[in-house]
Design a protein around this motif. Structure first.
Motif, PDB file in Angstrom:
ATOM      1  N   LEU A  97       0.946  -1.072   0.446  1.00 60.53           N
ATOM      2  CA  LEU A  97      -0.136  -0.086  -0.361  1.00 60.53           C
ATOM      3  C   LEU A  97       1.053   1.189  -0.057  1.00 60.53           C
ATOM      4  CD1 LEU A  97      -2.297  -1.071   2.670  1.00 60.53           C
ATOM      5  CD2 LEU A  97      -3.177  -0.714   0.391  1.00 60.53           C
ATOM      6  N   SER A 110       3.952   4.016  -1.083  1.00 66.19           N
ATOM      7  CA  SER A 110       4.479   3.804  -2.460  1.00 66.19           C
ATOM      8  C   SER A 110       5.756   3.311  -2.609  1.00 66.19           C
ATOM      9  CB  SER A 110       4.380   5.378  -2.822  1.00 66.19           C
ATOM     10  OG  SER A 110       5.316   6.358  -2.124  1.00 66.19           O
ATOM     11  N   ARG A 111       5.956   3.244  -3.620  1.00 64.12           N
ATOM     12  CA  ARG A 111       8.031   2.593  -4.374  1.00 64.12           C
ATOM     13  C   ARG A 111       8.303   4.214  -3.825  1.00 64.12           C
ATOM     14  NH1 ARG A 111       7.637  -1.165  -9.030  1.00 64.12           N
ATOM     15  NH2 ARG A 111      10.074  -1.237  -8.961  1.00 64.12           N
ATOM     16  N   ARG A 157      10.030   5.760  -7.514  1.00 62.49           N
ATOM     17  CA  ARG A 157       8.835   6.335  -8.252  1.00 62.49           C
ATOM     18  C   ARG A 157       8.439   7.588  -8.166  1.00 62.49           C
ATOM     19  NH1 ARG A 157       7.206   3.204 -12.292  1.00 62.49           N
ATOM     20  NH2 ARG A 157       8.113   0.696 -11.768  1.00 62.49           N
ATOM     21  N   ASP A 158       8.536   8.579  -7.907  1.00 62.05           N
ATOM     22  CA  ASP A 158       8.008   9.848  -7.137  1.00 62.05           C
ATOM     23  C   ASP A 158       8.626  11.123  -7.236  1.00 62.05           C
ATOM     24  OD1 ASP A 158       7.095   9.543  -3.369  1.00 62.05           O
ATOM     25  OD2 ASP A 158       9.334   9.292  -4.778  1.00 62.05           O
ATOM     26  N   GLY A 170       7.852  14.344 -11.491  1.00 60.60           N
ATOM     27  CA  GLY A 170       6.587  15.011 -12.258  1.00 60.60           C
ATOM     28  C   GLY A 170       5.094  14.588 -10.934  1.00 60.60           C
ATOM     29  N   PRO A 171       4.655  14.295 -10.948  1.00 61.56           N
ATOM     30  CA  PRO A 171       2.650  14.516 -10.629  1.00 61.56           C
ATOM     31  C   PRO A 171       2.898  12.850 -10.682  1.00 61.56           C
ATOM     32  CG  PRO A 171       2.668  15.822 -12.376  1.00 61.56           C
ATOM     33  CD  PRO A 171       3.044  15.325 -12.140  1.00 61.56           C
ATOM     34  N   ALA A 172       2.787  12.345  -9.487  1.00 64.43           N
ATOM     35  CA  ALA A 172       2.053  10.987  -9.567  1.00 64.43           C
ATOM     36  C   ALA A 172       3.691   9.831 -10.290  1.00 64.43           C
ATOM     37  CB  ALA A 172       1.118  10.087 -10.126  1.00 64.43           C
ATOM     38  N   GLY A 173       4.586  10.379 -10.456  1.00 61.21           N
ATOM     39  CA  GLY A 173       5.394   9.340 -10.933  1.00 61.21           C
ATOM     40  C   GLY A 173       5.697   9.425 -12.612  1.00 61.21           C
ATOM     41  N   PRO A 229       3.004   4.000 -26.453  1.00 60.40           N
ATOM     42  CA  PRO A 229       3.927   4.611 -26.225  1.00 60.40           C
ATOM     43  C   PRO A 229       5.095   3.877 -25.449  1.00 60.40           C
ATOM     44  CG  PRO A 229       2.228   6.016 -25.818  1.00 60.40           C
ATOM     45  CD  PRO A 229       2.047   4.610 -25.525  1.00 60.40           C
ATOM     46  N   ARG A 259       7.841   4.153 -22.605  1.00 61.81           N
ATOM     47  CA  ARG A 259       7.950   4.809 -21.218  1.00 61.81           C
ATOM     48  C   ARG A 259       8.819   4.344 -20.757  1.00 61.81           C
ATOM     49  NH1 ARG A 259       2.590   6.528 -20.382  1.00 61.81           N
ATOM     50  NH2 ARG A 259       1.489   6.239 -21.358  1.00 61.81           N
TER      51      ARG A 259
END
Lengths: 562, 179
Positions: free
Chosen positions: A58, A60-61, A64-65, A68-71, A108, A110
């Motif tokens: 539950l 966050s990694r 990854r953040d 930018g917003p939300a990784g 795309p 990534r």
């Protein structure tokens, strides 16, 4: 306003991942004064990584953040890729087939980047492979790609040193690899899941062998041995995984000759009138700075390194720095990946143990399946495919209510992912370029263009066939999903965008990573790789090449040739 | 073959969403709050929805794991999510009444599942709200339940706080039951 630092370093290293960290270690241990710049921060495993907590899924990694917003990756233009070859529609990924069945182009591209001291080794799974001898000569031996300007024999001593620094665990008795001495630490025993798959491989005449891993099986440098938590990708809470921050950079810091600046992003390289890099400009929270050194070494990866070189264009360098060949950004190689997740009728708990503890090298040599295709390596993983703890399983299983709960009880612990990774054919049309739009620091966004050749599609097709055969032979009762990079690109192993070579018209850097154009500019990351090692993981090769580059720099500096 | 609709990208999308949710762990999210963002009627419907997604059977369900409280705590600080929930709960209850029930809460588990599963194909005027709500509430409930100690226990999962030094041995019997 830019504050110019008064001191001049012997070397500035930009990026602290597999290449940058090892290069910095090599330079500092040889007596050079080094400035190491890293865009991300320094992580403290017992404080920062989610697996310290029972409800880790539950959380966050950690990696990854950072942008930018939300990784969301704010450094890439996200646009549909090349059109799909309908002759290979059977390679479509399950998710794409179900949700985007009418997709006519690849998803795309990534870029799964990690900003932090140690770079991508913070989240890598510890694979530490020496490329096979034939992977250095694919053109001569198989008519594929291009030969490297360095041989296995030349690189072997640097492989050995990198393995010692990392405490690599492995079994030297791998008949598909060049002969070698013992690894620094013994191989991991196969996990129970791999033991089950090994039995199937044996029926097919294939050998599932222990992987060579930078997950030491004995204590190294005061760190504990691998605890087999399977949590490499989330950050090792035990500090057992030999990420570069805990190994090479720690050794470099022990010399007292390195200054490590985290949260420092390089904005541009400045050329002097003598054709050398005169300074670099980097940004910290409290302002912009200029630093100077005799040597600059870039190690920011196969997308960011060409991006920085191309973005550092000026009136005297209209095509960017080190780009007289026009090849900066060209010959991009993505990851060719095919995987299936299969279910057994018994619990195998594949999430326990090193995440990729075993490999099959039977197919690592290129072959001809009608047309030429590259070599590939198969593997077993309890965590690839998004399946790890109960939460990730629950989100991936369809439906809800009683049936879903029953499926969780019957499926959890019975799944394992079988995969293959191949070498993508390096082609000039596959490349990193700059877009018109810019990121918040004013650097143009990167655009990644990558399409498959017939050789690539044959490799994907062969790998998918083989992993299905493997699952069936091992007794799996069901294929739950398949995913290939036919339609959804992957970026765990990328490279080639500043390839090394002898000919300055056909390469960006020399066999020692030195720019053909700029005598005090070196590159030591995946962008210099002319090939991808026939499916082996590239980290150890990047580290070995970085050590070789560092040694070369020291030698030239002592001769006052820089 | 089990038709698995969600793939790696869906999984990563979920992670991203949770990155937002848990960027700064908030102790207030731990359990139910006395005063929530939904009115009492909507809260009761929410509890019925949560119970339908992970029902109590021989093992504890989502209500036993305190999932409604965690959702309410989240909604109290995320107004956009609150709008999705409010609209979706209205759709759910309306569909239940259209099927002859007095409310969604009055339905048995099977009927609740049927209505939830039909949200993406609901009548035109409520399809979008229903589809958005279903995707979100399903993800929230499954994550909060299976990410909790209660859910982990149902499948015999032990978090790797001390590693898995038994990784090479055949898994021992767990309390997992087979359907």
């Amino acid at each position: 306003m830019i504050t110019t630092r008064p001191e001049t370093f012997d070397a500035i290293v930009v990026g602290s991942g597999a290449g940058g960290g090892f290069a910095a270690m090599g330079l500092a241990e040889a007596g050079m004064r080094v400035l190491l710049l890293e865009r991300g921060r320094r992580f403290e495993p017992r404080r920062d990584f989610p697996m310290n907590h029972p409800d880790w899924e539950l959380r966050s990694r950690a990696f990854r953040d950072t942008e930018g917003p939300a990784g969301h990756d704010a450094s890439l233009v996200l646009e549909d890729g090349a059109s799909l070859d309908p002759r290979y529609a059977h390679l479509r990924s399950s998710s794409a087939r179900d949700e985007e069945g009418k997709r006519s182009h690849r998803a795309p591209f990534r870029y799964e980047r990690v900003f932090g001291l140690g770079g991508t080794t913070l989240h890598y799974q510890g694979e530490a492979h020496r490329f096979s001898d034939h992977a250095f000569r694919p053109a001569s031996l198989y008519g594929l790609g291009v030969d490297w300007p360095v041989s296995y024999a030349e690189l072997a001593p640097y492989y050995e040193l990198a393995e010692q620094v990392l405490g690599v665990a492995g079994d030297p008795a791998n008949p598909f690899k060049p002969p070698r001495g013992p690894f620094p630490t013994p191989a991991h025993k196969l996990s129970y899941a791999s033991q089950r798959i090994a039995a199937g491989a044996s029926k097919l005449g294939w050998a599932l062998l222990p992987n060579s891993l930078a997950l030491p099986t004995r204590s190294i440098d005061g760190r504990p041995p691998c605890q087999r938590s399977g949590g490499c990708a989330q950050g090792c809470i035990f500090s057992a995984k030999s990420s570069v921050d805990l190994t090479a950079i720690r050794r470099a810091e022990g010399t007292g000759r390195i200054q490590v600046l985290t949260e420092s992003r390089v904005l541009t390289l400045e050329m002097g009138p003598d054709g050398k890099i005169d300074g670099i400009v980097y940004r910290r929270a409290n302002g912009d700075y200029r630093a100077r050194s005799r040597v600059v070494l870039l190690a920011t990866g196969a997308v960011e390194t060409p991006r920085l070189l191309l973005a550092s264009r000026s009136a005297s360098q209209p095509n960017g720095i080190a780009n007289s060949s026009g090849l900066v950004g060209q010959f991009f190689m993505e990851t060719l990946l095919a995987e299936i997740t299969v279910r057994f009728d018994q619990r195998i708990d594949a999430y326990k143990g090193p995440p990729i503890d075993s490999r099959i090298w039977n197919f690592s040599r290129p072959a001809r399946d009608g047309a030429a295709r590259s070599g590939y390596v198969l593997g077993v993983s309890g965590t690839l495919g998004g399946f790890h703890g109960p939460m990730s399983h629950a989100l991936l299983l369809p439906g809800l209510g009683r049936a879903h709960k029953d499926a969780m009880r019957s499926h959890f612990g019975t799944l394992v992912t079988l995969f293959g990774i191949a070498e993508q054919e390096p082609r000039a049309g596959n490349r990193v370029t700059l877009a018109d739009s810019k990121d918040p620091d004013g650097i143009p966004l990167a655009r990644v263009q990558s399409a498959h050749s017939q050789t690539d599609l044959l490799a994907l097709d062969a790998m998918l066939t083989r992993v299905k055969e493997l699952g069936q032979a091992a007794g799996a009762v069901e294929v739950l999903r398949q995913a290939t990079t036919y339609d959804v690109p992957a970026a765990s192993h990328i490279g080639g965008t500043c390839r090394m070579g002898v000919d300055s018209r056909a390469s960006v850097v020399s066999a020692y990573g030195r720019s053909h154009d700029v005598p005090n500019l070196f590159i030591a990351d995946a962008s210099v790789l002319p090939g991808q090692g026939a499916g082996d993981s590239p980290s150890l090769s990047i580290q070995a090449l970085a050590l070789r580059t560092a040694e070369h720099i020291v030698t030239r500096a002592r001769r006052r040739e820089l | 073959m089990l038709p698995l609709r969600a793939g790696r990208r869906a999984f990563l999308g979920s992670l991203l969403w949770f990155s937002l949710l848990w960027r700064r762990p908030n102790p207030a999210l731990a359990q139910s709050t006395a005063v929530g963002p939904l009115d009492p009627s909507a809260r009761e419907i929410l509890e019925a929805v949560v119970d339908a997604i992970v029902p109590r059977d021989q093992d504890p369900g989502a209500l036993d794991a305190g999932v409604p409280g965690r959702i309410l705590a989240h909604l109290s600080t995320h107004p956009e999510a609150l709008k999705v929930y409010q609209a979706g709960l209205e759709v759910v209850d309306r569909l239940a009444r259209q099927s002859g029930a007095s409310s969604f809460r009055a339905l048995d588990g099977q009927e609740r599942e049927r209505i939830l599963s039909s949200l993406s194909s609901a009548p035109d005027d409520s399809r979008e709200a229903g589809g958005l709500f279903l995707a979100r509430v399903r993800r929230d409930v499954l994550a909060f339940y299976w990410g909790s100690a209660v859910g982990q226990g149902v499948v015999g999962y032990r978090p790797p706080l001390s590693g898995y030094l038994d990784y090479a041995n055949p898994p021992s019997e767990t309390r997992r039951s087979r359907p």
